[in-house]
Structures are given as C-alpha cells and as structure tokens.
Design a protein around this motif. Structure first.
Motif, PDB file in Angstrom:
ATOM      1  N   ASN A  74       0.826  -1.207   0.000  1.00 36.93           N
ATOM      2  CA  ASN A  74       0.000   0.000   0.000  1.00 36.93           C
ATOM      3  C   ASN A  74       0.863   1.261   0.000  1.00 36.93           C
ATOM      4  O   ASN A  74       2.093   1.187   0.118  1.00 36.93           O
ATOM      5  N   GLY A  75       0.211   2.396  -0.113  1.00 35.64           N
ATOM      6  CA  GLY A  75       0.919   3.674  -0.216  1.00 35.64           C
ATOM      7  C   GLY A  75       1.531   4.142   1.090  1.00 35.64           C
ATOM      8  O   GLY A  75       2.526   4.870   1.088  1.00 35.64           O
ATOM      9  N   THR A  76       0.936   3.748   2.224  1.00 41.37           N
ATOM     10  CA  THR A  76       1.503   4.113   3.525  1.00 41.37           C
ATOM     11  C   THR A  76       2.860   3.427   3.702  1.00 41.37           C
ATOM     12  O   THR A  76       3.855   4.056   4.076  1.00 41.37           O
ATOM     13  N   THR A 100      -3.125  17.165   4.170  1.00 43.02           N
ATOM     14  CA  THR A 100      -2.887  15.891   3.476  1.00 43.02           C
ATOM     15  C   THR A 100      -3.450  14.746   4.303  1.00 43.02           C
ATOM     16  O   THR A 100      -3.973  14.948   5.405  1.00 43.02           O
ATOM     17  N   PHE A 101      -3.315  13.532   3.768  1.00 44.30           N
ATOM     18  CA  PHE A 101      -3.791  12.322   4.431  1.00 44.30           C
ATOM     19  C   PHE A 101      -2.861  11.955   5.587  1.00 44.30           C
ATOM     20  O   PHE A 101      -1.657  12.210   5.554  1.00 44.30           O
ATOM     21  N   ALA A 103      -1.423   9.368   6.480  1.00 48.95           N
ATOM     22  CA  ALA A 103      -0.271   8.492   6.201  1.00 48.95           C
ATOM     23  C   ALA A 103       1.032   9.268   6.065  1.00 48.95           C
ATOM     24  O   ALA A 103       2.110   8.716   6.315  1.00 48.95           O
ATOM     25  N   VAL A 146       3.457  16.566  -1.366  1.00 43.97           N
ATOM     26  CA  VAL A 146       2.343  15.713  -1.806  1.00 43.97           C
ATOM     27  C   VAL A 146       1.743  16.325  -3.070  1.00 43.97           C
ATOM     28  O   VAL A 146       1.457  17.520  -3.095  1.00 43.97           O
ATOM     29  N   ASP A 172       5.040  12.244  -2.670  1.00 43.87           N
ATOM     30  CA  ASP A 172       3.859  11.401  -2.452  1.00 43.87           C
ATOM     31  C   ASP A 172       2.931  11.555  -3.665  1.00 43.87           C
ATOM     32  O   ASP A 172       2.279  12.595  -3.828  1.00 43.87           O
ATOM     33  N   ALA A 174       0.366   9.510  -4.404  1.00 37.63           N
ATOM     34  CA  ALA A 174      -0.818   8.654  -4.199  1.00 37.63           C
ATOM     35  C   ALA A 174      -2.046   9.176  -4.934  1.00 37.63           C
ATOM     36  O   ALA A 174      -2.945   8.412  -5.263  1.00 37.63           O
ATOM     37  N   GLN A 175      -2.089  10.501  -5.177  1.00 37.32           N
ATOM     38  CA  GLN A 175      -3.269  11.092  -5.825  1.00 37.32           C
ATOM     39  C   GLN A 175      -2.947  11.587  -7.224  1.00 37.32           C
ATOM     40  O   GLN A 175      -3.730  12.358  -7.790  1.00 37.32           O
ATOM     41  N   SER A 196      -0.029   4.893  -4.556  1.00 39.46           N
ATOM     42  CA  SER A 196      -1.003   4.026  -3.882  1.00 39.46           C
ATOM     43  C   SER A 196      -1.982   3.479  -4.916  1.00 39.46           C
ATOM     44  O   SER A 196      -2.379   4.187  -5.845  1.00 39.46           O
ATOM     45  N   GLN A 198      -4.803   1.934  -3.577  1.00 41.19           N
ATOM     46  CA  GLN A 198      -5.918   1.682  -2.660  1.00 41.19           C
ATOM     47  C   GLN A 198      -7.229   1.968  -3.398  1.00 41.19           C
ATOM     48  O   GLN A 198      -7.230   2.630  -4.442  1.00 41.19           O
ATOM     49  N   LYS A 201      -8.192   5.265  -5.256  1.00 39.46           N
ATOM     50  CA  LYS A 201      -7.221   5.947  -6.125  1.00 39.46           C
ATOM     51  C   LYS A 201      -7.509   5.750  -7.615  1.00 39.46           C
ATOM     52  O   LYS A 201      -8.287   4.882  -7.996  1.00 39.46           O
ATOM     53  N   GLY A 208      -2.668  -1.691  -2.674  1.00 33.68           N
ATOM     54  CA  GLY A 208      -1.426  -1.824  -3.437  1.00 33.68           C
ATOM     55  C   GLY A 208      -0.620  -0.539  -3.395  1.00 33.68           C
ATOM     56  O   GLY A 208      -1.143   0.520  -3.024  1.00 33.68           O
TER      57      GLY A 208
HETATM   58  C1  LIG Z   1      -4.085   7.299  -0.128  1.00 42.07           C
HETATM   59  C2  LIG Z   1      -2.942   8.135   0.304  1.00 42.07           C
HETATM   60  C3  LIG Z   1      -1.841   7.603   0.971  1.00 42.07           C
HETATM   61  C4  LIG Z   1      -1.812   6.201   1.522  1.00 42.07           C
HETATM   62  O1  LIG Z   1      -2.025   5.189   0.633  1.00 42.07           O
HETATM   63  P1  LIG Z   1      -2.653   3.787   1.150  1.00 42.07           P
HETATM   64  O2  LIG Z   1      -2.473   2.908  -0.037  1.00 42.07           O
HETATM   65  O3  LIG Z   1      -4.084   4.043   1.485  1.00 42.07           O
HETATM   66  O4  LIG Z   1      -1.860   3.336   2.322  1.00 42.07           O
HETATM   67  C5  LIG Z   1      -0.778   8.423   1.250  1.00 42.07           C
HETATM   68  N1  LIG Z   1      -0.786   9.716   0.899  1.00 42.07           N
HETATM   69  C6  LIG Z   1      -1.827  10.289   0.263  1.00 42.07           C
HETATM   70  C7  LIG Z   1      -1.760  11.727  -0.095  1.00 42.07           C
HETATM   71  C8  LIG Z   1      -2.948   9.526  -0.045  1.00 42.07           C
HETATM   72  O5  LIG Z   1      -3.990  10.100  -0.659  1.00 42.07           O
END
Ligand SMILES: *Cc1c(COP(=O)(O)O)cnc(C)c1O
Length: 398
Positions: A74-76, A100-101, A103, A146, A172, A174-175, A196, A198, A201, A208
């Motif tokens: 996962n992304g974390t 931000t998230f 994580a 991010v 980061d 993830a988005q 990420s 998840q 996403k 993942g």
């Molecule tokens: C979703 C997200 C993460 C974490 O990803 P996961 O796969 O949910 O662990 C980290 N940073 C940002 C900005 C995210 O949106």
C-alpha cells in the motif's frame, strides 16, 4: 436536471439529480478480466512466483521516468519504505504538509522519525517553500511534498532548497497517477516517489503501492525492505538486512497492468469534466471556485476536484452545504482537517507548526471525488445547479 422551483430537496423539493454518478472502480475491462483469470488459473498468485508485479513496477517506473520501481502492499508502506531506503533514521525530522492524508505523518512515525507539519500555500494548498524553510533544523533529513488532488506540487524550488541543504525528497504521488510537472512525470523528480493503488485511487487493485526511485542503491534497499531483507540476486535464506514481507500479489498486478493502457483516456475525461465545472461556476456567478493549481502544473490528473467557497463559512455552514448538496444528489466531501489537529499526530512526537493555510482550507474547501468526475462533461451542469441551490439557501439562512 434542474427543476423549476427553488425549494431545496432537503425541504421537500425535487432534487437536481436522481441518477447515480459513475461507480468507482469502473467495470473490469476485457484485458483485466483475461489477465486476472489467467493468474487465478495458473496458481502463481505470489510475487515470488509470477512476473506481473515486476512488469507493473517496470512499466510504471518507465512512465514516470524513474529508474526503478518496487511494488508493495500500500501507499503508507511505500512512504515508510522510501524514507528508510533513503537513510532516514530514528530521531530525524521529516517535513510534511499540513493539508494531506494521515499516512504522511504516520509513515514517518513508523520509521521512528519525527513528522514536522508545515503549512501549505493558502491558495493552492500544496507545501509552501517558506514554511519548509522555517521548519528546517539541523535534524531535518527529508521533505515530503504531496501532489495533492492530482496537481503536482511546485517541485523545482523545493528540490533546489533540498539540494542546498542536503535533504532527501520523497514525492507522495498517491493522488497523481500520470501527472506531469513542467512536462516531466511526477515520481521520478525527487529521490523517491510513492504511489497508492488503494480502492479510492485513480488506479486500484483494492490495495497496493509502489516505490519509485532514481538510484540503483536506493532501489536495492527498498527492494530488500519489502522482501524480508533479502539481497536482490542473493541466496534465499541469506537475509543480510532486516526487512519484511510487504509484497503486492500477482492478482493485484493483473488488475493494475491493463489500467496503464487506459489511464490517459480517464485523465482526459476527468479534466474535461473539471473544466466544465469551472466554466459553469463562473457563468453562474456562484461564490465557489476551483482551487488553483500551483505554478508548473502541465498535467493535473483530477483525482479530486477541490472547490473553495469564497464567502467565510462556519462549521455549521459547512455541514449545511454538505447536507443540502447531498439532498440535491451531489456527494460533496469534506476535505482534510489540518494534519496536526488529528489526535494521532497531535499526541505523537510530531512537531506541529502554525498552519493558517490548512485551517482555512478545512473550513472553506470541499471535494468532488473522481467517480463524479468520470461522468459526461455535460453532467457538470448538475454540479453547478446543486451548488447554486446550496449557496442561495445558505445566504437565505443568514
Ligand atoms: C491514499 C494516500 C496515501 C496512503 O495510501 P494507502 O495505499 O491508502 O496506504 C498516502 N498519501 C496520500 C496523499 C494519499 O492520498
């Protein structure tokens, strides 16, 4: 479509929209279905057995102009592994944005390091260089910009500052699957990038992630951390380092690989929808505008569409807007509370700095998620109509 009356749906009027918005994820495409069944039938479900995880990492890394990719759960964990692979040690400080998230802070804590929460730009809501500069101490080891909502952070000034101070940069992403900054893909611009997959996403296998890296050395370390401390090419039970099993599965890679072929078309669709919302809001003269992109954005992937209410809202006003929009058929999401106000962060070793940018954003900014943005751009009219009703009702309440 709009009804003739201004009676709010929450007061018994006809809602702007009765139809559902597109589902997320979209239905399986034929290639996903084929590959998923092929893997399921083969019995080679693990990343140490098949080749799809490796293919995914290589193809994604090539697209991102990063040298290497390591697939993982996962992304974390991707953020955690990137920090560790870049040599972030317990007690080091890592500067993260205030909008931000969770994580972004919890991954730093997992690495034993100290998250330093610095404010974001009050307009575009990405990490602010002046805040980063003010947050830097001799213990700072890394910065974590991010690429929020799909638009890249303004990286060049941050990369220059990091180079000057000898800091690592973890992007980061993830988005921001497929986003570009000054014509260059995100993820390959810092020392490491994280992705990420998840369920919310832009490319998803339910869960993942991926770590992207520029140097072979960081790649070898990241790979080892995700593969029980093995050495790439080494003996099976050698374990020269401490690492964990953080691997992705072949079933997940089978869902993700074909997505790379249609991602661009989906990004174009969301961009067209976002543009139509922006045009519609301007034409209607509503006190709502799109949160602007930072300088240097050449491709925003519109993972989320962030909308800023330009008249000051109280917390109760915000609740009202969300309820009114929901009744009209528009799922408007509350954005992030300031990162430093989350108990998980506030009660940790994190150093939380003043964050007026994130505080204001928490009151004024709302999101549309990507499933709404996957609708036909003509349906952006429903977004504008629902927001119009919510805004007029809010004024009437005052
Ligand atoms: C979703 C997200 C993460 C974490 O990803 P996961 O796969 O949910 O662990 C980290 N940073 C940002 C900005 C995210 O949106």
């Amino acid at each position: 479509m709009t009804s003739g009356t201004e009676t709010l749906a929450m007061d018994g009027g006809t809602p702007v929209r009765n139809r559902p918005w597109p589902a997320w994820p979209p239905p399986l495409d034929p290639e996903q279905r084929r590959l998923l069944l092929e893997v399921a039938d083969s019995g080679l479900w693990g990343a140490t057995q098949g080749e799809l995880c490796e293919q995914l990492a290589q193809r994604y890394a090539r697209r991102s102009a990063a040298g290497y990719g390591v697939p993982l759960g996962n992304g974390t964990l991707a953020l955690f592994v990137a920090l560790k692979a870049l040599g972030v040690e317990p007690g080091d400080e890592v500067i993260v944005p205030s909008y931000t998230f969770v994580a972004c802070a919890s991954s730093v804590l997992l690495a034993g390091a100290v998250p330093v929460v610095a404010d974001v730009d009050s307009e575009h809501l990405h990490l602010d260089l002046a805040a980063v500069r003010a947050a830097t101490t001799p213990r700072t080891a890394a910065i974590m910009p991010v690429h929020l909502a799909g638009s890249p952070a303004d990286l060049d000034p941050l990369l220059d500052f990091a180079a000057e101070r000898g800091l690592a940069v973890v992007e980061d992403c993830a988005q921001a699957h497929g986003a570009t900054y000054r014509g260059r893909p995100v993820g390959g611009l810092g020392d490491a990038g994280t992705v990420s997959f998840q369920s919310s996403k832009a490319m998803t296998a339910g869960e993942g992630g991926l770590v992207l890296c520029r140097s072979a050395e960081v790649f070898e370390r990241a790979w080892s951390l995700c593969n029980v401390g093995r050495r790439r090419g080494g003996a099976w039970y050698e374990h020269p380092e401490v690492g964990w099993n953080l691997r992705l599965t072949e079933l997940q890679a089978a869902l993700l690989l074909p997505w790379l072929d249609r991602l661009d078309a989906e990004l174009d669709r969301r961009n067209a929808f976002a543009a139509a919302v922006g045009d519609g809001l301007r034409a209607a003269g509503l006190p709502v505008s799109l949160v602007p992109q930072p300088p240097g954005t050449t491709r925003d992937t519109r993972h989320l569409l962030m909308l800023r209410f330009t008249e000051p809202l109280t917390a109760a006003d915000g609740e009202f807007v969300i309820a009114a929009a929901a009744a009209e058929g528009l799922p408007l999401a509350r954005g992030y509370p300031p990162l430093g106000t989350l108990p998980a962060v506030a009660n940790s070793s994190a150093r939380v700095l003043e964050a007026p940018g994130a505080q204001t954003a928490a009151r004024q900014v709302f999101w549309l998620t990507q499933s709404v943005l996957m609708a036909d751009p003509a349906e952006a009219a429903d977004v504008v109509a629902a927001l119009g009703r919510a805004c007029r009702a809010l004024r009437a309440r005052r």
